[in-house]
Design an enzyme around this catalytic site. Sequence first.
Site, PDB file in Angstrom:
ATOM      1  N   ARG A  86       0.804  -1.211   0.000  1.00 53.98           N
ATOM      2  CA  ARG A  86       0.000   0.000   0.000  1.00 53.98           C
ATOM      3  C   ARG A  86       0.848   1.277   0.000  1.00 53.98           C
ATOM      4  O   ARG A  86       1.904   1.319   0.631  1.00 53.98           O
ATOM      5  CB  ARG A  86      -0.927   0.007   1.219  1.00 53.98           C
ATOM      6  CG  ARG A  86      -1.970  -1.097   1.158  1.00 53.98           C
ATOM      7  CD  ARG A  86      -2.638  -1.325   2.492  1.00 53.98           C
ATOM      8  NE  ARG A  86      -3.702  -2.325   2.364  1.00 53.98           N
ATOM      9  CZ  ARG A  86      -3.482  -3.653   2.447  1.00 53.98           C
ATOM     10  NH1 ARG A  86      -2.255  -4.124   2.668  1.00 53.98           N
ATOM     11  NH2 ARG A  86      -4.479  -4.502   2.310  1.00 53.98           N
ATOM     12  N   HIS A 111      -1.056  -2.488  -4.476  1.00 56.38           N
ATOM     13  CA  HIS A 111      -0.493  -3.386  -5.491  1.00 56.38           C
ATOM     14  C   HIS A 111      -0.455  -2.778  -6.891  1.00 56.38           C
ATOM     15  O   HIS A 111      -0.709  -3.451  -7.890  1.00 56.38           O
ATOM     16  CB  HIS A 111      -1.261  -4.708  -5.520  1.00 56.38           C
ATOM     17  CG  HIS A 111      -1.098  -5.544  -4.284  1.00 56.38           C
ATOM     18  ND1 HIS A 111       0.049  -5.513  -3.518  1.00 56.38           N
ATOM     19  CD2 HIS A 111      -1.933  -6.451  -3.695  1.00 56.38           C
ATOM     20  CE1 HIS A 111      -0.088  -6.363  -2.508  1.00 56.38           C
ATOM     21  NE2 HIS A 111      -1.271  -6.935  -2.583  1.00 56.38           N
ATOM     22  N   HIS A 183       2.549 -12.982  -5.397  1.00 62.17           N
ATOM     23  CA  HIS A 183       1.469 -13.052  -4.415  1.00 62.17           C
ATOM     24  C   HIS A 183       0.867 -14.459  -4.343  1.00 62.17           C
ATOM     25  O   HIS A 183      -0.349 -14.609  -4.216  1.00 62.17           O
ATOM     26  CB  HIS A 183       0.391 -12.024  -4.758  1.00 62.17           C
ATOM     27  CG  HIS A 183      -0.370 -11.500  -3.580  1.00 62.17           C
ATOM     28  ND1 HIS A 183      -1.177 -12.292  -2.802  1.00 62.17           N
ATOM     29  CD2 HIS A 183      -0.429 -10.254  -3.033  1.00 62.17           C
ATOM     30  CE1 HIS A 183      -1.730 -11.568  -1.849  1.00 62.17           C
ATOM     31  NE2 HIS A 183      -1.284 -10.320  -1.966  1.00 62.17           N
ATOM     32  N   TYR A 185      -0.404 -17.873  -2.812  1.00 63.34           N
ATOM     33  CA  TYR A 185      -0.936 -18.384  -1.550  1.00 63.34           C
ATOM     34  C   TYR A 185      -0.559 -19.862  -1.467  1.00 63.34           C
ATOM     35  O   TYR A 185      -0.969 -20.670  -2.312  1.00 63.34           O
ATOM     36  CB  TYR A 185      -2.459 -18.266  -1.508  1.00 63.34           C
ATOM     37  CG  TYR A 185      -3.006 -16.869  -1.452  1.00 63.34           C
ATOM     38  CD1 TYR A 185      -3.610 -16.388  -0.291  1.00 63.34           C
ATOM     39  CD2 TYR A 185      -2.966 -16.031  -2.569  1.00 63.34           C
ATOM     40  CE1 TYR A 185      -4.151 -15.113  -0.240  1.00 63.34           C
ATOM     41  CE2 TYR A 185      -3.505 -14.754  -2.523  1.00 63.34           C
ATOM     42  CZ  TYR A 185      -4.095 -14.301  -1.351  1.00 63.34           C
ATOM     43  OH  TYR A 185      -4.633 -13.043  -1.314  1.00 63.34           O
ATOM     44  N   GLU A 316       5.388 -12.600   0.884  1.00 64.93           N
ATOM     45  CA  GLU A 316       5.616 -11.634  -0.195  1.00 64.93           C
ATOM     46  C   GLU A 316       6.918 -10.871   0.090  1.00 64.93           C
ATOM     47  O   GLU A 316       6.947  -9.975   0.924  1.00 64.93           O
ATOM     48  CB  GLU A 316       4.437 -10.664  -0.285  1.00 64.93           C
ATOM     49  CG  GLU A 316       3.097 -11.342  -0.463  1.00 64.93           C
ATOM     50  CD  GLU A 316       1.958 -10.401  -0.141  1.00 64.93           C
ATOM     51  OE1 GLU A 316       1.882  -9.301  -0.747  1.00 64.93           O
ATOM     52  OE2 GLU A 316       1.143 -10.738   0.740  1.00 64.93           O
TER      53      GLU A 316
END
Length: 350
Positions: A86, A111, A183, A185, A316
């Site tokens: 951010r 992002h 990114h 997961y 990340e």
Amino acid sequence: MAQRADISVTWERWQATPDGQTARLFHLTNRRGTRLTVSDWGATLTSFKLAMPNDNLRQLVLGCDTLEDYLQSPYLGATVGRYANRIRGAKFSVDGQQYKLIANEGENCLHGGEIGFAHQLWDAEIIESIPAVRFTLHSPDGDEGFPGNAIVTVTYTLSEDNNIRIDYEATVDKACPFNLTNHSYFNLDGVAGDVGNHVAQINANQYLPVDSESLPDGSPVSVEQTAFDFRTAKAFNQDWRKIVSDQRYRGFDHCFILDQNDGSQPVAQVRSGDEQVVLSLYTTSPAVQLYTGQYLEGTRGHNELVYQNRDGFCLETQYMPDQPNSDCAEECIVRPERPFKHSTTFAFHC
């Protein structure tokens, strides 16, 4: 140069992008049978199936079967930029010039903005001499408000010993903050299910406190005697209830300042709940954002699964959130004479 026999690379046409182009999937497979799949849409890691000792393949990343689902997903597997994480107020200054960005999370830029790198089709080429897949994107001056023309490359390599290496490079013709990351997961137990019982260790003496908007709330502080102390291995769920008042969204979404980042030693390790798989993280980036997926609920995934909160975790590797507006802004500024260049390796053992 002929392609090495121990790694094969193939590709296939996948699905149409919003502007009518065709996204592709690239499959890298090693001699053990481990298979990494990446797409030119968002330079995205879509699938990673690890060959287990019992000869089964275990899916270790969350992903989607359709591009439409990726468009609705929370950046599953994508390359995010120009600036991951951010930027407060969607603005920053470089060399006395203020720039206003596209705000896509309230008043802030997340992002890279509304149409960041995750939502674009990249050029792709197979590098047979490595072998690897390299994605390239031209980000024009003013893209989402960021200054300067930028050429960005992201290269994915799968090794014979089941390592995923990601190399990031970016050159610019005007000074601009840059913060590229992946990114993905991960769920080391396979496909989906709460990752709270995964056991993690992070070599970080400091973390960055955040406010209600997940923006920095002061400078990095010691992890000592806090829920953020992962210097000794512990389960994600051991302390995650201590850090949020709303228990529906319990979990971590915080930046850890790494003690060392020359890429030679692991900066973090995570062990699956069933103790069958270990992920070791190597990076040259100065920090890592640990996110335990507390906003995944309702995301459509592989094989028509619908993911739930905390079904995956992210590591990340990056600079700090809102660093362009901090006292250490210059560290994340890329200049024509100083390109962006970092690497991250996810090493898997079973």
